[in-house]
Design an enzyme around this catalytic site. Sequence first.
Site, PDB file in Angstrom:
ATOM      1  N   ALA A 103       2.103   9.256  -8.232  1.00  0.00           N
ATOM      2  CA  ALA A 103       2.071   9.121  -9.689  1.00  0.00           C
ATOM      3  C   ALA A 103       0.844   9.801 -10.300  1.00  0.00           C
ATOM      4  O   ALA A 103       0.048  10.430  -9.611  1.00  0.00           O
ATOM      5  CB  ALA A 103       2.080   7.637 -10.056  1.00  0.00           C
ATOM      6  N   HIS A 141       8.761   8.963  -9.108  1.00  0.00           N
ATOM      7  CA  HIS A 141       7.610   8.250  -8.568  1.00  0.00           C
ATOM      8  C   HIS A 141       8.038   7.671  -7.229  1.00  0.00           C
ATOM      9  O   HIS A 141       9.025   6.924  -7.147  1.00  0.00           O
ATOM     10  CB  HIS A 141       7.162   7.141  -9.511  1.00  0.00           C
ATOM     11  CG  HIS A 141       5.924   6.438  -9.029  1.00  0.00           C
ATOM     12  ND1 HIS A 141       5.540   5.215  -9.520  1.00  0.00           N
ATOM     13  CD2 HIS A 141       5.012   6.772  -8.107  1.00  0.00           C
ATOM     14  CE1 HIS A 141       4.438   4.818  -8.908  1.00  0.00           C
ATOM     15  NE2 HIS A 141       4.090   5.757  -8.044  1.00  0.00           N
ATOM     16  N   ASP A 142       7.299   7.981  -6.173  1.00  0.00           N
ATOM     17  CA  ASP A 142       7.737   7.615  -4.824  1.00  0.00           C
ATOM     18  C   ASP A 142       7.965   6.110  -4.664  1.00  0.00           C
ATOM     19  O   ASP A 142       8.874   5.692  -3.942  1.00  0.00           O
ATOM     20  CB  ASP A 142       6.778   8.155  -3.757  1.00  0.00           C
ATOM     21  CG  ASP A 142       5.312   7.840  -4.021  1.00  0.00           C
ATOM     22  OD1 ASP A 142       5.016   7.029  -4.918  1.00  0.00           O
ATOM     23  OD2 ASP A 142       4.459   8.417  -3.327  1.00  0.00           O
ATOM     24  N   THR A 143       7.168   5.299  -5.339  1.00  0.00           N
ATOM     25  CA  THR A 143       7.386   3.849  -5.226  1.00  0.00           C
ATOM     26  C   THR A 143       8.684   3.449  -5.906  1.00  0.00           C
ATOM     27  O   THR A 143       9.379   2.536  -5.447  1.00  0.00           O
ATOM     28  CB  THR A 143       6.211   3.072  -5.833  1.00  0.00           C
ATOM     29  OG1 THR A 143       4.993   3.573  -5.309  1.00  0.00           O
ATOM     30  CG2 THR A 143       6.319   1.591  -5.509  1.00  0.00           C
ATOM     31  N   THR A 168      -0.698   4.817   1.701  1.00  0.00           N
ATOM     32  CA  THR A 168      -2.048   5.029   1.194  1.00  0.00           C
ATOM     33  C   THR A 168      -2.438   3.892   0.252  1.00  0.00           C
ATOM     34  O   THR A 168      -3.547   3.376   0.293  1.00  0.00           O
ATOM     35  CB  THR A 168      -2.127   6.378   0.453  1.00  0.00           C
ATOM     36  OG1 THR A 168      -1.726   7.415   1.352  1.00  0.00           O
ATOM     37  CG2 THR A 168      -3.529   6.643  -0.034  1.00  0.00           C
ATOM     38  N   ASN A 170      -1.229  -2.546  -7.694  1.00  0.00           N
ATOM     39  CA  ASN A 170      -1.706  -1.484  -6.810  1.00  0.00           C
ATOM     40  C   ASN A 170      -2.888  -2.031  -6.005  1.00  0.00           C
ATOM     41  O   ASN A 170      -3.916  -2.394  -6.571  1.00  0.00           O
ATOM     42  CB  ASN A 170      -2.161  -0.271  -7.622  1.00  0.00           C
ATOM     43  CG  ASN A 170      -1.006   0.571  -8.099  1.00  0.00           C
ATOM     44  OD1 ASN A 170      -0.513   1.428  -7.376  1.00  0.00           O
ATOM     45  ND2 ASN A 170      -0.554   0.316  -9.312  1.00  0.00           N
ATOM     46  N   GLN A 209      -7.245   4.853   7.034  1.00  0.00           N
ATOM     47  CA  GLN A 209      -7.083   6.306   7.175  1.00  0.00           C
ATOM     48  C   GLN A 209      -8.448   6.992   7.130  1.00  0.00           C
ATOM     49  O   GLN A 209      -8.736   7.900   7.917  1.00  0.00           O
ATOM     50  CB  GLN A 209      -6.194   6.808   6.036  1.00  0.00           C
ATOM     51  CG  GLN A 209      -5.740   8.249   6.140  1.00  0.00           C
ATOM     52  CD  GLN A 209      -4.819   8.619   4.987  1.00  0.00           C
ATOM     53  OE1 GLN A 209      -4.343   7.760   4.239  1.00  0.00           O
ATOM     54  NE2 GLN A 209      -4.577   9.899   4.831  1.00  0.00           N
TER      55      GLN A 209
END
Length: 324
Positions: free
Chosen positions: A11, A168-170, A191, A228, A236
């Site tokens: 996003a 948006h990937d989510t 992530t 979030n 990572q």
Amino acid sequence: IPVSMGIDTWAVDFVLLDGDNNIIGDTVGYRDSRTLGIDKKLYQLIPESELYLRTGIQRQSFNTIYQLYAIKEQKPEDLSEARAFLMVPDYFNFLLTGEMVNEYTNATTTQLVAAGSRTWDYELISALGYPKDIFNDIKSPGTLIGGLSSQVVDEIGFDLDIVLPATHDTGSAVMAVPSDKENPFYISSGTWSLMGTELDKALCNEESRRLNFTNEGGYGYRYRFLKNIMGLWMIQGVKSELNDKYSFEQLCSMADDNSGFKSRVDVNHGDFLAPDSMIDAIVSYCKNTGQEEPSTPGEISACIYLSLAECYGQTARAIDTLTG
């Protein structure tokens, strides 16, 4: 030969295009220092509480609304020159088809879409001094944009349909939750850890603002009511700093072996957004809060995973309280 394709990405990040459809300036990733302190300047024009009631989007210093304000403050000529605003997947779609559209689920993450509506908050956009005409009509997931441009067809040898998913990937991930429940409870873990449920209406009251929950647009104009959480970005960073000596599986195993380590960090603290050293940031946080400092990869990993788990628990209880 594929019949259709769709693109999703993360996003908030975007490009500005000039009158010749060339990118203006640098395309900047959100883990960037240019937005430091910008939120406080923006709140002089519109208070944070009012902004949340208008948009339903949680406060994150890197949201598009603050990135644009940073451009306005630091490189106003770029904003003056802009003729189009496209988020990253919108731009890829433009390169493929020649068509400019803004997709709904990703557009809501800009903090410039009115909560409960399906369009830009043009009153807010004008109040912030952003040019209104750079924002295209918002299209919903499932919209057919069109076929490939003749240039792309010539290069690959066939045509296909470009269709908007939840870009948006989510948004796409939540659509794939294997649940027949009306309000599934999920963690989209990567992530970031996106943790929440789906609602028919945006929930943007003072309590949800105080707890920093967001109302991102979902498929079918439902709302992804979520938080979030910093997520696996932290492990990572540690893995990279250790020169990838250990796999994620090994780090998990070492965390298990050190599950009795007591120190915890606030995973959503700004110190962990883009530190020069994730390990140093974790050690410093523990030191500054009077806790034992982790000294081995196993202790550092345990600190991260157990801190995430505590945050998940707090978030689950808050969602239960806010939504029933």
